[in-house]
Scaffold this motif. Structure first.
Motif, short mmCIF file in Angstrom:
data_model
loop_
_atom_site.label_atom_id
_atom_site.label_comp_id
_atom_site.label_asym_id
_atom_site.label_seq_id
_atom_site.Cartn_x
_atom_site.Cartn_y
_atom_site.Cartn_z
N UNK A 1 0.84 -1.19 0.00
CA UNK A 1 0.00 0.00 0.00
C UNK A 1 0.88 1.25 0.00
N UNK A 2 0.54 2.24 -0.82
CA UNK A 2 1.32 3.49 -0.78
C UNK A 2 1.29 4.10 0.62
N UNK A 3 2.36 4.79 0.97
CA UNK A 3 2.52 5.34 2.32
C UNK A 3 1.37 6.26 2.70
N UNK A 4 0.88 7.06 1.77
CA UNK A 4 -0.19 8.01 2.10
C UNK A 4 -1.45 7.28 2.58
N UNK A 5 -1.78 6.17 1.93
CA UNK A 5 -2.95 5.40 2.35
C UNK A 5 -2.72 4.74 3.70
N UNK A 6 -1.52 4.22 3.92
CA UNK A 6 -1.19 3.58 5.19
C UNK A 6 -1.24 4.59 6.34
N UNK A 7 -0.71 5.79 6.12
CA UNK A 7 -0.73 6.83 7.14
C UNK A 7 -2.17 7.21 7.47
N UNK A 8 -3.03 7.28 6.47
CA UNK A 8 -4.43 7.59 6.70
C UNK A 8 -5.10 6.51 7.53
#
Length: 71
Positions: free
Chosen positions: A60-67
């Motif tokens: 998963x891209x980092x932005x989605x994981x951070x969200x």
């Protein structure tokens, strides 16, 4: 029951050190020396949660994981 293997203990301790050093305005290295080997259960819970999120979302891209982590 919270897993307290060597790896989990170290991850929990390092997460605790990162947070406390930021709050106190000291370096991570200094805080690491002053933090006991066994931290509270909250840090074990957060370490287990972080580990689970990373394993489940390896691609998963980092932005989605951070969200997901924030939610």
């Amino acid at each position: 029951m919270i897993d307290k293997s060597h790896v989990d203990k170290e991850l929990a301790r390092r997460m605790c050190v990162a947070y406390v050093s930021c709050q106190l305005g000291v370096t991570v290295a200094t805080q690491y020396k002053n933090t006991p080997d066994d931290v509270g259960d909250l840090w074990y819970f957060l370490a287990a949660l972080a580990k689970k999120l990373v394993v489940e979302n390896q691609h998963t891209p980092f932005e989605e994981l951070a969200t997901k982590l924030i939610q």
